[in-house]
Design a protein around this motif. Structure first.
Motif, PDB file in Angstrom:
ATOM      1  N   VAL A 123       0.816  -1.221   0.000  1.00 27.04           N
ATOM      2  CA  VAL A 123       0.000   0.000   0.000  1.00 27.04           C
ATOM      3  C   VAL A 123       0.848   1.269   0.000  1.00 27.04           C
ATOM      4  O   VAL A 123       0.533   2.234  -0.713  1.00 27.04           O
ATOM      5  N   VAL A 124       1.920   1.294   0.761  1.00 27.17           N
ATOM      6  CA  VAL A 124       2.718   2.517   0.897  1.00 27.17           C
ATOM      7  C   VAL A 124       3.908   2.511  -0.063  1.00 27.17           C
ATOM      8  O   VAL A 124       4.113   3.458  -0.834  1.00 27.17           O
ATOM      9  N   GLU A 125       4.691   1.449  -0.007  1.00 29.72           N
ATOM     10  CA  GLU A 125       5.888   1.398  -0.854  1.00 29.72           C
ATOM     11  C   GLU A 125       5.530   1.399  -2.333  1.00 29.72           C
ATOM     12  O   GLU A 125       6.275   1.952  -3.166  1.00 29.72           O
ATOM     13  N   SER A 126       4.427   0.792  -2.700  1.00 25.75           N
ATOM     14  CA  SER A 126       4.008   0.788  -4.104  1.00 25.75           C
ATOM     15  C   SER A 126       3.733   2.198  -4.614  1.00 25.75           C
ATOM     16  O   SER A 126       3.917   2.483  -5.803  1.00 25.75           O
ATOM     17  N   ILE A 127       3.291   3.088  -3.707  1.00 24.88           N
ATOM     18  CA  ILE A 127       3.066   4.474  -4.086  1.00 24.88           C
ATOM     19  C   ILE A 127       4.392   5.215  -4.238  1.00 24.88           C
ATOM     20  O   ILE A 127       4.627   5.929  -5.208  1.00 24.88           O
ATOM     21  N   LEU A 128       5.287   5.040  -3.270  1.00 22.56           N
ATOM     22  CA  LEU A 128       6.565   5.750  -3.289  1.00 22.56           C
ATOM     23  C   LEU A 128       7.431   5.350  -4.473  1.00 22.56           C
ATOM     24  O   LEU A 128       8.243   6.153  -4.945  1.00 22.56           O
ATOM     25  N   THR A 129       7.316   4.129  -4.927  1.00 20.40           N
ATOM     26  CA  THR A 129       8.179   3.619  -5.992  1.00 20.40           C
ATOM     27  C   THR A 129       7.468   3.504  -7.331  1.00 20.40           C
ATOM     28  O   THR A 129       7.939   2.790  -8.221  1.00 20.40           O
ATOM     29  N   SER A 130       6.366   4.188  -7.501  1.00 19.78           N
ATOM     30  CA  SER A 130       5.650   4.145  -8.769  1.00 19.78           C
ATOM     31  C   SER A 130       6.492   4.782  -9.873  1.00 19.78           C
ATOM     32  O   SER A 130       6.859   5.958  -9.785  1.00 19.78           O
ATOM     33  N   THR A 166      16.749  17.018  -1.730  1.00 19.59           N
ATOM     34  CA  THR A 166      15.653  17.339  -0.815  1.00 19.59           C
ATOM     35  C   THR A 166      14.476  16.401  -1.020  1.00 19.59           C
ATOM     36  O   THR A 166      13.864  15.917  -0.049  1.00 19.59           O
ATOM     37  N   ASP A 167      14.159  16.133  -2.275  1.00 13.27           N
ATOM     38  CA  ASP A 167      13.048  15.230  -2.568  1.00 13.27           C
ATOM     39  C   ASP A 167      13.365  13.804  -2.114  1.00 13.27           C
ATOM     40  O   ASP A 167      12.492  13.093  -1.616  1.00 13.27           O
ATOM     41  N   ARG A 168      14.611  13.384  -2.278  1.00 14.59           N
ATOM     42  CA  ARG A 168      14.987  12.033  -1.849  1.00 14.59           C
ATOM     43  C   ARG A 168      14.881  11.886  -0.331  1.00 14.59           C
ATOM     44  O   ARG A 168      14.438  10.849   0.172  1.00 14.59           O
ATOM     45  N   LYS A 169      15.273  12.926   0.386  1.00 11.44           N
ATOM     46  CA  LYS A 169      15.166  12.878   1.844  1.00 11.44           C
ATOM     47  C   LYS A 169      13.702  12.839   2.281  1.00 11.44           C
ATOM     48  O   LYS A 169      13.361  12.155   3.254  1.00 11.44           O
ATOM     49  N   ALA A 170      12.850  13.574   1.576  1.00 14.14           N
ATOM     50  CA  ALA A 170      11.422  13.565   1.916  1.00 14.14           C
ATOM     51  C   ALA A 170      10.821  12.176   1.701  1.00 14.14           C
ATOM     52  O   ALA A 170      10.004  11.705   2.505  1.00 14.14           O
ATOM     53  N   LEU A 171      11.227  11.505   0.640  1.00 14.15           N
ATOM     54  CA  LEU A 171      10.745  10.145   0.397  1.00 14.15           C
ATOM     55  C   LEU A 171      11.251   9.174   1.456  1.00 14.15           C
ATOM     56  O   LEU A 171      10.512   8.312   1.937  1.00 14.15           O
ATOM     57  N   GLN A 172      12.513   9.332   1.848  1.00 12.36           N
ATOM     58  CA  GLN A 172      13.098   8.412   2.824  1.00 12.36           C
ATOM     59  C   GLN A 172      12.510   8.635   4.208  1.00 12.36           C
ATOM     60  O   GLN A 172      12.436   7.695   5.010  1.00 12.36           O
ATOM     61  N   CYS A 192      10.589  -2.550  12.551  1.00 12.12           N
ATOM     62  CA  CYS A 192      11.660  -3.300  11.883  1.00 12.12           C
ATOM     63  C   CYS A 192      12.187  -2.459  10.731  1.00 12.12           C
ATOM     64  O   CYS A 192      11.553  -1.481  10.311  1.00 12.12           O
ATOM     65  N   SER A 193      13.357  -2.827  10.217  1.00  7.79           N
ATOM     66  CA  SER A 193      13.967  -2.091   9.119  1.00  7.79           C
ATOM     67  C   SER A 193      13.277  -2.415   7.804  1.00  7.79           C
ATOM     68  O   SER A 193      12.806  -3.542   7.590  1.00  7.79           O
ATOM     69  N   LEU A 194      13.239  -1.408   6.908  1.00  2.00           N
ATOM     70  CA  LEU A 194      12.607  -1.549   5.603  1.00  2.00           C
ATOM     71  C   LEU A 194      13.593  -1.151   4.508  1.00  2.00           C
ATOM     72  O   LEU A 194      14.533  -0.397   4.760  1.00  2.00           O
ATOM     73  N   PRO A 195      13.414  -1.642   3.289  1.00  2.20           N
ATOM     74  CA  PRO A 195      14.332  -1.287   2.199  1.00  2.20           C
ATOM     75  C   PRO A 195      14.325   0.207   1.921  1.00  2.20           C
ATOM     76  O   PRO A 195      13.258   0.847   1.897  1.00  2.20           O
ATOM     77  N   ALA A 196      15.508   0.781   1.725  1.00  2.16           N
ATOM     78  CA  ALA A 196      15.624   2.199   1.404  1.00  2.16           C
ATOM     79  C   ALA A 196      15.164   2.451  -0.031  1.00  2.16           C
ATOM     80  O   ALA A 196      15.249   1.573  -0.894  1.00  2.16           O
ATOM     81  N   ILE A 197      14.675   3.670  -0.282  1.00  7.23           N
ATOM     82  CA  ILE A 197      14.181   4.010  -1.610  1.00  7.23           C
ATOM     83  C   ILE A 197      15.305   3.938  -2.645  1.00  7.23           C
ATOM     84  O   ILE A 197      15.112   3.456  -3.765  1.00  7.23           O
TER      85      ILE A 197
END
Length: 371
Positions: free
Chosen positions: A271-278, A290-296, A308-313
């Motif tokens: 639901v979330v990662e699929s949006i960020l990585t579209s 700046t945009d990369r930091k906002a995504l991360q 838990c840890s998640l894959p970085a963008i």
């Protein structure tokens, strides 16, 4: 019936060459929206590398494209493509004399017989539409047409302020739409002008379709990606972050409901990662820090919720680029396959792209020492 339609679709695919329409990226194997957006950006950026050039992007919108298919016109094109007479007759019978009614509050309306369009939810509808539009292509070498189903982009590569070929292309496109019973929605049709020139820059007259002017906008959402006239990705990243924050709310609700880490992680990935990585392979490489930091930051907020840890963008971007490049290199019919030619032996891409002879010699000597 859908099983039988799949058998007919296999027969049509075997009769028609898969490379008939290289500009169509929808409903085809190893094609995606990211490929269509990448094709538009690649052609535009390649043209903008030269001096005194700019690009005009016309994003066309059709009104009920699938419902305006004329079966007789489609059958004529299928015969040109080499389909057998019996198969063409079956398709014609499949699209004509279709009875349709509407059920409202357990009451059926009167039955209407339809002889145009393609049935909704039909397995064959996407393929039939792409075959109808296979001859929708650019007539002039300085223009390009990129299609994803009914989302069509007409690209005008303008040099020396000469827009005659581009305007002629738009007129021919309007005539093609009339011949194929496709109605252009001028209100939703938009245009972006990408012009990085510092001198000799002027505002060209707008494009007119059917007597109405097409609005020139600074940003347009094409296949889920916000393309700006400065080719920056701030608006696109802001939209992705906003949508991801809205979905984090549901992740917190699931956490309060007592769901485990495994379920929360799966929910985040879907639901979330699929949006960020579209379409991340299109825009992440050129977006600002700046945009990369906002995504991360969105990823870090999800990590705190899940625990838990998640894959970085950035890691997802690198992995997807490698996977996508490998699949394109294996597909010789892909339009981008030619872009993956191996570099000459003993040279690097950086040395090829440099312009000054001194830097070329310096990098060439370094590359020879390396190899």
């Amino acid at each position: 019936m859908k099983c039988f339609e799949r058998l007919v679709m296999i027969q049509i695919s075997e009769k028609i060459d898969a490379s008939t329409d290289q500009n169509q990226y929808a409903y085809r194997k190893n094609r995606s929206t990211a490929d269509a957006v990448s094709s538009v950006l690649h052609v535009a950026l390649t043209h903008l590398d030269s001096k005194d050039n700019y690009v005009r992007l016309l994003f066309m919108d059709f009104s009920s494209a699938f419902n305006t298919i004329i079966p007789q016109t489609l059958i004529h094109k299928l015969e040109i493509l080499g389909l057998s007479h019996s198969l063409c007759n079956w398709v014609l019978d499949f699209l004509t004399n279709r009875k349709q009614s509407v059920k409202i509050h357990n009451i059926f309306s009167s039955t209407v017989v339809l002889n145009t369009g393609s049935p909704q939810g039909c397995v064959l509808s996407p393929m039939l539409y792409t075959l109808l539009t296979y001859d929708c292509s650019a007539r002039h070498p300085s223009n390009h047409v990129v299609k994803f189903a009914d989302d069509t982009v007409v690209m005008g590569l303008i040099s020396q302020n000469d827009e005659s070929a581009y305007r002629s292309e738009v007129e021919q496109m309007v005539g093609w739409c009339k011949d194929n019973n496709l109605c252009i929605n001028v209100e939703k049709t938009k245009e972006i002008i990408v012009d990085f020139r510092k001198t000799n820059r002027r505002h060209p007259p707008p494009i007119c379709i059917g007597g109405a002017e097409v609005k020139v906008v600074s940003s347009y959402k094409y296949l889920g990606v916000h393309i700006s006239d400065d080719l920056k990705w701030k608006s696109n990243c802001n939209s992705l972050v906003k949508n991801a924050h809205q979905r984090l709310y549901f992740l917190r609700r699931l956490k309060k409901a007592g769901l485990g880490t495994t379920v929360l992680t799966s929910f985040y990935r879907c639901v979330v990662e699929s949006i960020l990585t579209s379409c991340i392979t299109v825009w992440y490489g050129n977006c600002s820090l700046t945009d990369r930091k906002a995504l991360q930051r969105v990823v870090k907020m999800a990590e705190k919720v899940i625990g838990c840890s998640l894959p970085a963008i950035g890691d997802i971007y690198i992995n997807r680029c490698k996977t996508r490049a490998a699949s394109i290199m294996k597909d010789f019919s892909h339009p981008a396959n030619r872009l993956f030619d191996p570099l000459p032996s003993g040279r690097r891409l950086r040395s090829i792209r440099t312009r000054t002879s001194r830097l070329k010699k310096q990098l060439l000597s370094r590359s020879r020492e390396t190899f």
